[in-house]
Design a protein around this motif. Structure first.
Motif, short mmCIF file in Angstrom:
data_model
loop_
_atom_site.label_atom_id
_atom_site.label_comp_id
_atom_site.label_asym_id
_atom_site.label_seq_id
_atom_site.Cartn_x
_atom_site.Cartn_y
_atom_site.Cartn_z
N GLY A 150 -7.18 -10.22 6.78
CA GLY A 150 -6.71 -11.50 6.26
C GLY A 150 -5.20 -11.64 6.28
N VAL A 151 -4.50 -10.55 5.94
CA VAL A 151 -3.03 -10.61 5.90
C VAL A 151 -2.45 -10.77 7.31
CG1 VAL A 151 -0.93 -9.31 5.38
CG2 VAL A 151 -2.82 -9.34 3.74
N THR A 152 -2.89 -9.95 8.25
CA THR A 152 -2.30 -10.01 9.59
C THR A 152 -2.59 -11.33 10.30
OG1 THR A 152 -4.20 -8.80 10.52
CG2 THR A 152 -2.28 -7.50 9.88
N SER A 153 -3.78 -11.86 10.10
CA SER A 153 -4.08 -13.14 10.74
C SER A 153 -3.23 -14.26 10.13
CB SER A 153 -5.57 -13.48 10.61
OG SER A 153 -5.96 -13.64 9.27
N SER A 154 -2.97 -14.17 8.83
CA SER A 154 -2.14 -15.19 8.17
C SER A 154 -0.67 -15.05 8.58
CB SER A 154 -2.27 -15.07 6.64
OG SER A 154 -3.61 -15.29 6.24
N VAL A 155 -0.21 -13.82 8.77
CA VAL A 155 1.16 -13.60 9.25
C VAL A 155 1.31 -14.13 10.67
CG1 VAL A 155 2.88 -11.87 9.92
CG2 VAL A 155 1.62 -11.61 7.76
N ALA A 156 0.32 -13.85 11.52
CA ALA A 156 0.36 -14.34 12.90
C ALA A 156 0.42 -15.87 12.92
CB ALA A 156 -0.87 -13.85 13.66
N TYR A 157 -0.34 -16.51 12.06
CA TYR A 157 -0.34 -17.97 11.95
C TYR A 157 1.05 -18.46 11.53
CZ TYR A 157 -1.48 -22.60 10.01
OH TYR A 157 -1.51 -23.94 9.71
N ALA A 158 1.65 -17.78 10.55
CA ALA A 158 2.97 -18.18 10.06
C ALA A 158 4.03 -18.01 11.15
CB ALA A 158 3.34 -17.37 8.83
N LEU A 159 3.95 -16.93 11.90
CA LEU A 159 4.92 -16.72 12.97
C LEU A 159 4.77 -17.78 14.05
CD1 LEU A 159 4.74 -12.82 13.37
CD2 LEU A 159 6.59 -14.15 12.33
#
Length: 222
Positions: free
Chosen positions: A20-29
């Motif tokens: 969940g965290v990495t997918s959300s970070v990827a989205y933010a980037l």
């Protein structure tokens, strides 16, 4: 056991929150105009405060970091918040500590509103007597502040009776600032050198190994 309260980090300690965290970070980037790297390179975001992470890992200004956090939360609260797994053996550790009369406190860099929702969803709320985490506006963003706030709210004035369990150096450093002992969780996202060099009294490979140490008949403190 000398410890009456055990403070526990969430991401990388209780939960494998990488999906969940990495997918959300990827989205933010992506929303910030940055092409996301492979998922495994984004696990560095798990644990530390997000504002700090976007600024330090991607050189964002304060304003850019705040906007990236907004993007992150847009994705995370949209469903990725529950995309996580309880580490094998951790619920058993919580059960054993509760049975021994030790009070468990969640001390997380995740906003406490998110943390409470996840604990409820995963069936872990009953094991914790208190949840301490930041506000959405960044109040108590540092782990040292999260720990200090929990101590204040619970009326804990003797740090020698508290143990912090975490997987990253911000957990061990935050504990040290408050005079609290800490141990490292190697099943998370840090390593032994990172944890021991910043104050961990010991490190453990699995929740079961830690449970056996804490619940040993002759155990007093690390």
């Amino acid at each position: 056991m000398r410890y009456t309260h055990i403070f526990i980090d969430m991401d990388g300690t209780v939960l494998n929150s990488a999906p969940g965290v990495t997918s959300s970070v990827a989205y933010a980037l992506q929303k910030s105009g940055i092409t996301p790297p492979p998922t495994e390179e984004l696990t560095c975001f798990i644990g530390p405060p997000l504002l700090w992470s976007f600024a330090n890992f991607y050189g964002m200004s304060e304003e850019e970091s705040k906007k990236a956090v907004e993007y992150y939360r847009e994705c995370y609260s949209g469903g990725e918040i529950y995309n996580c797994l309880i580490y094998d053996g951790f619920e058993e550790l919580l059960i054993a500590l509760n049975k021994a009369g030790v009070k468990c406190v969640l001390a997380t860099s995740k906003p406490h509103i998110y943390a409470n929702a996840i604990l409820e969803k995963k069936g872990l709320s009953a094991y914790f007597c208190y949840v301490s985490g930041p506000e959405f506006d960044g109040t108590r963003d540092a782990k040292s502040e999260v720990i200090a706030y929990a101590m204040e709210q619970l009326g804990l004035t003797d740090p020698s009776k508290i143990l912090m369990i975490g997987d990253r150096d911000h957990d061990t450093k935050g504990a040290a600032i408050n005079g609290v002992d800490s141990v490292g969780a190697l099943w998370g996202f840090g390593d032994a050198e990172e944890l021991l060099s910043t104050g961990a009294k010991a490190v453990f490979e699995t929740p079961k190994e830690l449970m056996e140490a804490l619940c040993a008949p002759d155990f007093e403190a690390f």
